[in-house]
Structures are given as structure tokens and as C-alpha cells.
Design an enzyme around this catalytic site. Sequence first.
Site, PDB file in Angstrom:
ATOM      1  N   GLN A 122       0.173 -36.088 109.449  1.00  0.00           N
ATOM      2  CA  GLN A 122      -0.702 -34.978 109.841  1.00  0.00           C
ATOM      3  C   GLN A 122      -1.702 -34.728 108.709  1.00  0.00           C
ATOM      4  OE1 GLN A 122       1.141 -31.058 110.155  1.00  0.00           O
ATOM      5  NE2 GLN A 122       0.267 -30.816 112.176  1.00  0.00           N
ATOM      6  N   SER A 125      -4.039 -30.144 105.880  1.00  0.00           N
ATOM      7  CA  SER A 125      -4.241 -29.339 104.670  1.00  0.00           C
ATOM      8  C   SER A 125      -5.178 -30.031 103.686  1.00  0.00           C
ATOM      9  CB  SER A 125      -2.899 -29.065 103.977  1.00  0.00           C
ATOM     10  OG  SER A 125      -2.064 -28.285 104.795  1.00  0.00           O
ATOM     11  N   SER A 157       2.712 -35.365 105.008  1.00  0.00           N
ATOM     12  CA  SER A 157       4.063 -35.916 105.063  1.00  0.00           C
ATOM     13  C   SER A 157       4.051 -37.339 105.611  1.00  0.00           C
ATOM     14  CB  SER A 157       4.963 -35.040 105.944  1.00  0.00           C
ATOM     15  OG  SER A 157       5.029 -33.726 105.443  1.00  0.00           O
ATOM     16  N   GLU A 238       6.160 -26.940 115.999  1.00  0.00           N
ATOM     17  CA  GLU A 238       7.049 -26.951 114.844  1.00  0.00           C
ATOM     18  C   GLU A 238       8.040 -25.791 114.873  1.00  0.00           C
ATOM     19  OE1 GLU A 238       5.311 -28.387 110.896  1.00  0.00           O
ATOM     20  OE2 GLU A 238       3.531 -27.639 111.941  1.00  0.00           O
ATOM     21  N   GLU A 358       2.354 -16.046 103.065  1.00  0.00           N
ATOM     22  CA  GLU A 358       1.193 -15.152 103.037  1.00  0.00           C
ATOM     23  C   GLU A 358       0.365 -15.294 104.314  1.00  0.00           C
ATOM     24  OE1 GLU A 358       2.696 -15.767  99.025  1.00  0.00           O
ATOM     25  OE2 GLU A 358       2.144 -17.170 100.615  1.00  0.00           O
TER      26      GLU A 358
END
Length: 376
Positions: A122, A125, A157, A238, A358
Site C-alpha cells: 500500500q 503514507s 508494508s 482494516e 491523533e
Amino acid sequence: MDVDAMRTQIREFLASAPRPEGLRNYGPTPTEADVAPGRIWHKFLAEHGYAGLHWPAEYGGADASVLRQAVFAEECARADVPRQLAITAMDLVGPVLIAFGSEQQRQRYLERIRLGDDIWTQLFSEPDAGSDLAAVRTTAVRTESGWRINGQKVWSSAAKCAQHGILLARTGNDGHRGLSMFIVPMDAAGVTVRPIRQIDGESKFNEVFLDDVELTHDALIGEVGQGWPIAMMTLGRERLTLGCQAVTMFRLHEHMVAAARRRGLYDPALARLMAKIWSRMWLLRFTWERAIDAGDLASPAFSVLKLMTSETDRDLADLTTEVLGTDACTAPASTGDARIVHAMLVGRAQTILGGTSEIQRNILGERVLGLPKEPR
């Protein structure tokens, strides 16, 4: 079939299943050493109808209910085996291609995913974006032959052993509507993968650099500007497996109590701490069961579960120093309690991976409770 009969059937199947040499419960992501036994295990599950439970039957799935998917995930955790080769391909990319992909993409990729032939990573990020996907800067620019990609991804990952990546990139400047989703061959010219060595010694995460990577037109998933809803679908999938994480925590709790007793450290103060966190784990389990019964993967309950499961997992791992004393500071293998020390080392990451705590609090505050948005 009622839930008890379903659970018994799955538990007996897993107990009698032959386990390839080297197979371990590596979690959602294999290391390079886990790929070979993990692929054999995945193919065995596929042969017996346990791969792609959530996929439609027309694509080789089982059209299983959310409850059956959850019970299977939970029983795999209890049996200490992975429930598939890796999470990204089966749980994230497969449903995305079924919902948004072209027929050509489905024909090319889905069966190989179902059988465990291909690993996917994926590519979401970024160093300057973190969990804020709206801040993605990796660009996809149209060319005569397709698209040219430039940018950097991080915390990807299984990227080192992946054949393909699902990439979120910017195709316009209009916030969320300026994002699109692509398929990237990980062996394409211009793709560089650098493993990140973790504190536990593994390298499941990676940096990925994309320098003038050329993609064909058919690498686009869905439509231009449709990247945000596709990304939200992957993140929602997920959340379903949070129940198996709770089972893992219960097993870790048992190991920690036994280790503390062996060392004579299980005094009333530690007993109260362990009982308190044990109660939190049961509350998470009951919340998860209510969410599963509702069958709505978009339910706010899953955002609450992500936040509280991550923080409970972290707090349980932080108790390692109370349980092992100074042994917690030594090499895992030398203590005889490697699992507990490993949990301590990776526990802090639980509040970061899959969406930071957060960000989860912002989502709950702004989208569920309707509070004013955070100043940006």
C-alpha cells in the site's frame, strides 16, 4: 449455522491443518523469510474455501457474512496462524478492484491475489503527510502513453517482497478530489525500495522512491479524482480484523501473568494493573461484537475500536517492565519470554500504524461528534 457451530467448525479445521515448516503467526505482514511458508499456507486455505471469504462468489470468494469473516480472523489468532499471506492484497486491493477496477484489471489480478501468488503493498503514507492522506504530494502527470509518477512513500508494508503496489497520487490541486489511485509494478524502472529496520530487528516497513516511473493508461483504478473514496474503502476494511487483535492481547496477557508469577513479581499492585487492563480488553471485545452484529463497516464504532484497541495494546506492552523486571532490557531470546519483550518493543507502534491516534481523535471529533474542525 449458528455462531457456536461456525466457530467449532473453523477451530477444528485449523487444528487439523498441516502447517508448512517455518510458518509462524507473523501478523498482517510477512517478512521476506515468511513469504515461502506463508504462500503455502495461503494456498491451502484457498483450496478449502477460506481465502477471500468476503469476496463475491463470482470472483472465487464465499460471499461470507461479516460475522463469519470476523470469527475466522479470531480463530486464526487463537490458533496462532496467519489468516492469509498478507493483508494488503486480499483485504484491501481485492475489494477495491472488484468495486472500482476495470474488467481487464479484475481478470489480470484477482485470481492471483486469491491464490496467494502475488503480494501487494500500500503506497499511501508520505514523509510530510503521515496519516493525513489529503496532504499527499506524489504526483501523477499524464503522458502520451499513460502517466509519469514522481514522489516518495514511507511505511509501506511488504514493499520489499511485493509484486505490485496500490498507489495514491495527486492528479490535481483540488484537495481530496485531486487524488487518484494507480497500480504500480514494483519492478518498474524508477521504483526503489529501502527496507526500514525496526526496533525488533524485523524490516516489514519500507521507504519507496518513485522517480519518473512510467505507467500505462490502464494503471489507473476507477476514474481520475476518485482516489479518496477508494482510499477510504481500503481503510474501512482494516477495521474488521480488530477482533483478532483482541484475541492476541488476551494471549499476551496470559503469558505476562505467568511470567510475573514465575519471577515472584505478581504482587497485589501488579495484579490490580493486570486486572484493570484485562477489563479494558473485554470492553473492547464486547464493543467489537456489537459492531460486527450490526454488519456496518462504516460504523463509527470501528473508529472508536481502532483508537482504543491501539492504546490498550500499547498500555499492555508497557507493563512488560513490571512483569519481567530488568530482564525486559535484555535480548529477547535470553529471557525465555521473547514474545513479551517483542510486544514491548513494537507496542508503541500500535498507536501509529493504520492511522495515528491523533488522526483517529480528529475523525471522531469532527465527523462523528460534529465538533469544529482543527485549525490548519
